[in-house]
Design an enzyme around this catalytic site. Structure first.
Site, PDB file in Angstrom:
ATOM      1  N   HIS A 182      -7.715  -5.690   0.091  1.00  0.00           N
ATOM      2  CA  HIS A 182      -6.100  -4.581   0.020  1.00  0.00           C
ATOM      3  C   HIS A 182      -5.235  -5.077   1.247  1.00  0.00           C
ATOM      4  O   HIS A 182      -3.902  -4.745   0.946  1.00  0.00           O
ATOM      5  CB  HIS A 182      -6.226  -3.454   0.597  1.00  0.00           C
ATOM      6  CG  HIS A 182      -5.513  -2.514   0.220  1.00  0.00           C
ATOM      7  ND1 HIS A 182      -4.730  -2.690  -0.915  1.00  0.00           N
ATOM      8  CD2 HIS A 182      -5.054  -1.583   1.410  1.00  0.00           C
ATOM      9  CE1 HIS A 182      -4.227  -1.199  -1.193  1.00  0.00           C
ATOM     10  NE2 HIS A 182      -4.238  -0.953   0.739  1.00  0.00           N
TER      11      HIS A 182
ATOM     12  N   SER B 137       1.314  -0.888  -0.177  1.00  0.00           N
ATOM     13  CA  SER B 137      -0.029  -0.348  -0.397  1.00  0.00           C
ATOM     14  C   SER B 137       0.624   0.864   0.006  1.00  0.00           C
ATOM     15  O   SER B 137       1.640   1.806  -0.415  1.00  0.00           O
ATOM     16  CB  SER B 137      -0.851  -0.418   0.990  1.00  0.00           C
ATOM     17  OG  SER B 137      -2.008   1.065   1.358  1.00  0.00           O
TER      18      SER B 137
ATOM     19  N   ASP C  93     -10.134  -5.769  -4.509  1.00  0.00           N
ATOM     20  CA  ASP C  93      -9.167  -4.349  -3.476  1.00  0.00           C
ATOM     21  C   ASP C  93     -10.067  -3.635  -3.243  1.00  0.00           C
ATOM     22  O   ASP C  93     -10.564  -2.894  -4.797  1.00  0.00           O
ATOM     23  CB  ASP C  93      -7.917  -4.273  -3.773  1.00  0.00           C
ATOM     24  CG  ASP C  93      -7.297  -3.781  -2.604  1.00  0.00           C
ATOM     25  OD1 ASP C  93      -7.858  -2.834  -2.590  1.00  0.00           O
ATOM     26  OD2 ASP C  93      -6.023  -3.930  -2.908  1.00  0.00           O
TER      27      ASP C  93
END
Length: 350
Positions: free
Chosen positions: A329, A174, A301
């Site tokens: 995610h 991320s 996601d």
């Protein structure tokens, strides 16, 4: 005679009921025992991961499917290699860089990698999970983390302390992808490969927040109207962080993750420092541009949609692209085996 037959049938019925009841009780006891054993294993694995990063458990996941890589070389089946312990030394000989440094995303900490650490160690690789500044068990107040450089300091320190001939594989999740990009620009000779896991693989002059802008709205609008902002220096000062409510976190990050891992995350997530998310990164062709980058897309996601991830790899093409179906995610929770196999495959690429 009739009474005898009647009693016999009754006895048979009672015996049948008792048999069914006994089987039912045994199944219930077995189910409870399995749940208790699973809970015990989960706690043991988590405790060892956080305290020592030395686990020996195996965790189930689904098989990932690799697509879109620029390399067309066929590779041996990883499952067969890992299942046959006699092949393990030869398998490791094919991997030049065995050190893998795991960089968590916004709000997370080193704790989120506990399954990945276990699997990589079992394979014979050497994983290290770092807490970025103000994350995990790092005691820095997140309100005081105002730049990407400050946020990335634990990674910078780690790379600076490597010997001259040492190289590592960096894995950034991320917003941690921006820290990986920062490291590629400043320590290009110490990073053999960089893996962006549903990550902010930003281009020169971009901010990590720019990648999320399509999901959250423009930075200006978000900082003016968002109810998730925190004001560590007072309401009359600029916002210092972001902290989503549990319901929002669950929907954004953990829509496919196991309940126990979600529970772990809910008590472990920390506010996201806003400064690093708004920091523009300068990347040059001479340093960042010479790096070997790989991207892992997560196809279920909700925090960084597959469309946005596809756009990232199209605008800033990496050497190889992999995809994990059914992953949210947080693939280290929702698809740990798939993630593991891809990481090992990337480590094997010459």
């Amino acid at each position: 005679m009739g009474n005898t037959m009647c009693m016999t049938k009754k006895e048979i019925r009672e015996a049948g009921k008792n048999g069914i009841g006994s089987r039912s009780r045994r199944m219930e006891r077995s189910k409870r025992r399995s749940l208790l054993e699973e809970e015990l294993l989960h706690r043991q694995a988590l405790s060892m991961a956080i305290q020592q990063h030395q686990l020996s458990q195996r965790f189930d996941g689904s098989i990932s499917r690799r697509v879109g890589s620029t390399s067309s070389r066929r590779r041996n089946d990883l499952t067969d290699q890992l299942a046959n312990s006699k092949q393990l030394p030869e398998f490791l000989e094919n991997i030049k860089t065995k050190k893998i440094v795991l960089i968590h995303g916004e709000g997370f900490g080193a704790w989120c990698w506990y399954k990945t650490i276990a699997l990589l160690e079992e394979t014979g690789l050497v994983p290290t999970a770092l807490d970025l500044t103000g994350s995990g068990i790092d005691l820095t107040n997140t309100n005081n983390v105002t730049s990407l450089e400050a946020y990335s300091k634990p990674l910078i320190d780690y790379l600076e302390n490597l010997s001259e001939d040492e190289k590592v594989i960096l894995v950034g999740h991320s917003a941690g992808g921006a820290c990986v990009s920062y490291a590629l620009e400043h320590f290009p000779t110490k990073i053999a490969k960089a893996v962006f896991l549903c990550a902010t693989m930003i281009s020169d002059g971009q901010r990590p927040f720019d990648v999320f802008a399509e999901e959250l709205g423009s930075a200006e609008l978000f900082t003016q109207e968002s109810k998730f902002l925190t004001y560590g220096n007072g309401k009359d000062k600029p916002a210092t962080g972001i902290m989503f409510e549990k319901e929002q976190m669950h929907g954004l990050y953990f829509n496919q993750s196991p309940t126990k891992d979600v529970a772990l995350a809910m008590v472990s997530m920390r506010p996201i420092p806003l400064g690093p998310m708004m920091d523009k990164l300068s990347l040059t062709p001479e340093k960042y541009g010479t790096s070997r980058r790989f991207y892992i897309q997560t196809l279920d996601d909700h925090a960084l949609s597959p469309d946005v991830q596809e756009k990232l790899v199209r605008v800033n093409p990496p050497e190889g692209v992999f995809k994990i179906r059914g992953s949210d995610h947080s693939p280290f929770f929702s698809k740990p085996q798939s993630l593991h196999k891809i990481l090992v495959e990337i480590a094997q690429i010459p």
